[in-house]
Design a protein around this motif. Structure first.
Motif, PDB file in Angstrom:
ATOM      1  N   PHE A  92      42.368  45.875  40.291  1.00  0.00           N
ATOM      2  CA  PHE A  92      43.511  45.871  41.197  1.00  0.00           C
ATOM      3  C   PHE A  92      43.791  47.262  41.733  1.00  0.00           C
ATOM      4  O   PHE A  92      43.665  48.258  41.017  1.00  0.00           O
ATOM      5  N   GLN A  93      44.209  47.320  42.989  1.00  0.00           N
ATOM      6  CA  GLN A  93      44.478  48.582  43.674  1.00  0.00           C
ATOM      7  C   GLN A  93      45.489  49.424  42.907  1.00  0.00           C
ATOM      8  O   GLN A  93      45.313  50.634  42.783  1.00  0.00           O
ATOM      9  N   ASN A  94      46.521  48.789  42.376  1.00  0.00           N
ATOM     10  CA  ASN A  94      47.554  49.555  41.667  1.00  0.00           C
ATOM     11  C   ASN A  94      47.083  50.042  40.292  1.00  0.00           C
ATOM     12  O   ASN A  94      47.823  50.713  39.594  1.00  0.00           O
ATOM     13  N   GLN A  95      45.850  49.709  39.911  1.00  0.00           N
ATOM     14  CA  GLN A  95      45.257  50.183  38.661  1.00  0.00           C
ATOM     15  C   GLN A  95      43.938  50.895  38.951  1.00  0.00           C
ATOM     16  O   GLN A  95      42.983  50.823  38.179  1.00  0.00           O
ATOM     17  N   ASP A  96      43.871  51.558  40.106  1.00  0.00           N
ATOM     18  CA  ASP A  96      42.685  52.310  40.537  1.00  0.00           C
ATOM     19  C   ASP A  96      41.426  51.458  40.633  1.00  0.00           C
ATOM     20  O   ASP A  96      40.322  51.961  40.475  1.00  0.00           O
ATOM     21  N   ASN A  97      41.562  50.166  40.844  1.00  0.00           N
ATOM     22  CA  ASN A  97      40.442  49.233  40.975  1.00  0.00           C
ATOM     23  C   ASN A  97      39.480  49.269  39.787  1.00  0.00           C
ATOM     24  O   ASN A  97      38.294  48.956  39.929  1.00  0.00           O
ATOM     25  N   ARG A  98      39.974  49.671  38.612  1.00  0.00           N
ATOM     26  CA  ARG A  98      39.140  49.620  37.400  1.00  0.00           C
ATOM     27  C   ARG A  98      38.861  48.149  37.084  1.00  0.00           C
ATOM     28  O   ARG A  98      39.784  47.360  36.903  1.00  0.00           O
ATOM     29  N   LEU A  99      37.592  47.814  37.038  1.00  0.00           N
ATOM     30  CA  LEU A  99      37.235  46.425  36.767  1.00  0.00           C
ATOM     31  C   LEU A  99      37.546  46.053  35.327  1.00  0.00           C
ATOM     32  O   LEU A  99      37.251  46.812  34.406  1.00  0.00           O
ATOM     33  N   LYS A 100      38.125  44.873  35.171  1.00  0.00           N
ATOM     34  CA  LYS A 100      38.414  44.307  33.855  1.00  0.00           C
ATOM     35  C   LYS A 100      37.598  43.032  33.702  1.00  0.00           C
ATOM     36  O   LYS A 100      37.419  42.287  34.671  1.00  0.00           O
ATOM     37  N   LYS A 101      37.105  42.800  32.522  1.00  0.00           N
ATOM     38  CA  LYS A 101      36.354  41.571  32.263  1.00  0.00           C
ATOM     39  C   LYS A 101      37.341  40.403  32.220  1.00  0.00           C
ATOM     40  O   LYS A 101      38.365  40.472  31.564  1.00  0.00           O
ATOM     41  N   VAL A 102      37.021  39.340  32.935  1.00  0.00           N
ATOM     42  CA  VAL A 102      37.867  38.158  32.981  1.00  0.00           C
ATOM     43  C   VAL A 102      37.429  37.190  31.891  1.00  0.00           C
ATOM     44  O   VAL A 102      36.261  36.811  31.817  1.00  0.00           O
ATOM     45  N   ILE A 103      38.374  36.811  31.033  1.00  0.00           N
ATOM     46  CA  ILE A 103      38.107  35.897  29.925  1.00  0.00           C
ATOM     47  C   ILE A 103      38.708  34.528  30.292  1.00  0.00           C
ATOM     48  O   ILE A 103      39.919  34.409  30.483  1.00  0.00           O
ATOM     49  N   TRP A 104      37.865  33.511  30.381  1.00  0.00           N
ATOM     50  CA  TRP A 104      38.348  32.169  30.723  1.00  0.00           C
ATOM     51  C   TRP A 104      38.573  31.302  29.486  1.00  0.00           C
ATOM     52  O   TRP A 104      39.455  30.467  29.478  1.00  0.00           O
ATOM     53  N   TYR A 105      37.739  31.471  28.486  1.00  0.00           N
ATOM     54  CA  TYR A 105      37.838  30.635  27.286  1.00  0.00           C
ATOM     55  C   TYR A 105      37.765  31.523  26.063  1.00  0.00           C
ATOM     56  O   TYR A 105      37.006  32.468  26.019  1.00  0.00           O
ATOM     57  N   GLU A 106      38.550  31.202  25.058  1.00  0.00           N
ATOM     58  CA  GLU A 106      38.460  31.948  23.804  1.00  0.00           C
ATOM     59  C   GLU A 106      38.199  31.003  22.675  1.00  0.00           C
ATOM     60  O   GLU A 106      38.555  29.913  22.649  1.00  0.00           O
ATOM     61  N   CYS A 152      35.266  31.069  45.760  1.00  0.00           N
ATOM     62  CA  CYS A 152      34.355  30.957  44.630  1.00  0.00           C
ATOM     63  C   CYS A 152      35.016  30.081  43.573  1.00  0.00           C
ATOM     64  O   CYS A 152      36.225  29.853  43.604  1.00  0.00           O
ATOM     65  N   TYR A 153      34.206  29.582  42.663  1.00  0.00           N
ATOM     66  CA  TYR A 153      34.760  28.856  41.528  1.00  0.00           C
ATOM     67  C   TYR A 153      35.482  29.861  40.631  1.00  0.00           C
ATOM     68  O   TYR A 153      34.927  30.914  40.317  1.00  0.00           O
ATOM     69  N   LYS A 154      36.682  29.529  40.239  1.00  0.00           N
ATOM     70  CA  LYS A 154      37.469  30.435  39.407  1.00  0.00           C
ATOM     71  C   LYS A 154      36.724  30.830  38.141  1.00  0.00           C
ATOM     72  O   LYS A 154      36.690  31.998  37.773  1.00  0.00           O
ATOM     73  N   VAL A 155      36.121  29.865  37.458  1.00  0.00           N
ATOM     74  CA  VAL A 155      35.494  30.166  36.169  1.00  0.00           C
ATOM     75  C   VAL A 155      34.233  31.013  36.287  1.00  0.00           C
ATOM     76  O   VAL A 155      33.721  31.488  35.283  1.00  0.00           O
ATOM     77  N   ASN A 215      40.056  24.283  41.499  1.00  0.00           N
ATOM     78  CA  ASN A 215      38.925  24.952  40.854  1.00  0.00           C
ATOM     79  C   ASN A 215      38.442  26.168  41.631  1.00  0.00           C
ATOM     80  O   ASN A 215      37.656  26.951  41.122  1.00  0.00           O
ATOM     81  N   TYR A 216      38.891  26.303  42.877  1.00  0.00           N
ATOM     82  CA  TYR A 216      38.437  27.395  43.738  1.00  0.00           C
ATOM     83  C   TYR A 216      39.434  28.532  43.800  1.00  0.00           C
ATOM     84  O   TYR A 216      40.635  28.333  43.711  1.00  0.00           O
ATOM     85  N   PHE A 217      38.914  29.738  44.023  1.00  0.00           N
ATOM     86  CA  PHE A 217      39.730  30.915  44.293  1.00  0.00           C
ATOM     87  C   PHE A 217      39.409  31.342  45.717  1.00  0.00           C
ATOM     88  O   PHE A 217      38.245  31.582  46.062  1.00  0.00           O
ATOM     89  N   LEU A 218      40.425  31.392  46.570  1.00  0.00           N
ATOM     90  CA  LEU A 218      40.253  31.712  47.986  1.00  0.00           C
ATOM     91  C   LEU A 218      40.687  33.143  48.255  1.00  0.00           C
ATOM     92  O   LEU A 218      41.757  33.567  47.815  1.00  0.00           O
ATOM     93  N   PHE A 219      39.859  33.892  48.986  1.00  0.00           N
ATOM     94  CA  PHE A 219      40.197  35.278  49.301  1.00  0.00           C
ATOM     95  C   PHE A 219      39.516  35.696  50.592  1.00  0.00           C
ATOM     96  O   PHE A 219      38.587  35.035  51.073  1.00  0.00           O
ATOM     97  N   ASP A 220      40.022  36.766  51.184  1.00  0.00           N
ATOM     98  CA  ASP A 220      39.410  37.400  52.343  1.00  0.00           C
ATOM     99  C   ASP A 220      38.814  38.723  51.890  1.00  0.00           C
ATOM    100  O   ASP A 220      39.401  39.422  51.063  1.00  0.00           O
ATOM    101  N   THR A 221      37.672  39.089  52.462  1.00  0.00           N
ATOM    102  CA  THR A 221      37.055  40.372  52.156  1.00  0.00           C
ATOM    103  C   THR A 221      37.765  41.475  52.938  1.00  0.00           C
ATOM    104  O   THR A 221      38.614  41.202  53.790  1.00  0.00           O
ATOM    105  N   ALA A 222      37.394  42.708  52.691  1.00  0.00           N
ATOM    106  CA  ALA A 222      38.010  43.851  53.374  1.00  0.00           C
ATOM    107  C   ALA A 222      37.844  43.756  54.885  1.00  0.00           C
ATOM    108  O   ALA A 222      38.710  44.203  55.634  1.00  0.00           O
TER     109      ALA A 222
END
Length: 105
Positions: free
Chosen positions: A91-105, A81-84, A67-74
């Motif tokens: 992502f860096q390779n996409q110019d760090n443009r934020l995308k909305k994360v959809i968990w449930y549809e 954090c909880y994934k949901v 249920n957790y997402f593990l990461f290191d900061t810069a």
């Protein structure tokens, strides 16, 4: 914040893991949650320059670890954090443009 691009939650996690393996970084915005208090924060927390990480020996799981997402900061601080509760990811390779994360549809 009007975002037109979206990404499915599990795809976002996979992409973060892949970009970390390739030496890249990502940005992430999520709500903090305190199990001891039983409440989620009402403000998004955002970190830039993050990388996925493996569990540390001191990491404690009060619920299933998947249920957790593990990461290191810069600056190298381990976070999780909880994934949901992840709301946006970029992502860096996409110019760090934020995308909305959809968990449930």
């Amino acid at each position: 914040m009007e975002l037109k691009e979206t990404v499915q939650g599990e795809d976002a996690i996979r992409m973060a893991e892949t970009i970390t393996r390739e030496g890249g970084t990502f940005s992430i915005s999520f709500y903090h949650y305190s199990r001891s208090k039983g409440v989620a924060s009402d403000q998004l927390t955002t970190y830039h320059g993050c990388r996925c990480r493996k569990p540390l020996p001191r990491d404690k799981w009060s619920v299933d670890s998947k249920n957790y997402f593990l990461f290191d900061t810069a600056d190298g601080k381990p976070k999780m954090c909880y994934k949901v509760l992840i709301r946006y990811i970029g992502f860096q390779n996409q110019d760090n443009r934020l995308k909305k994360v959809i968990w449930y549809e």
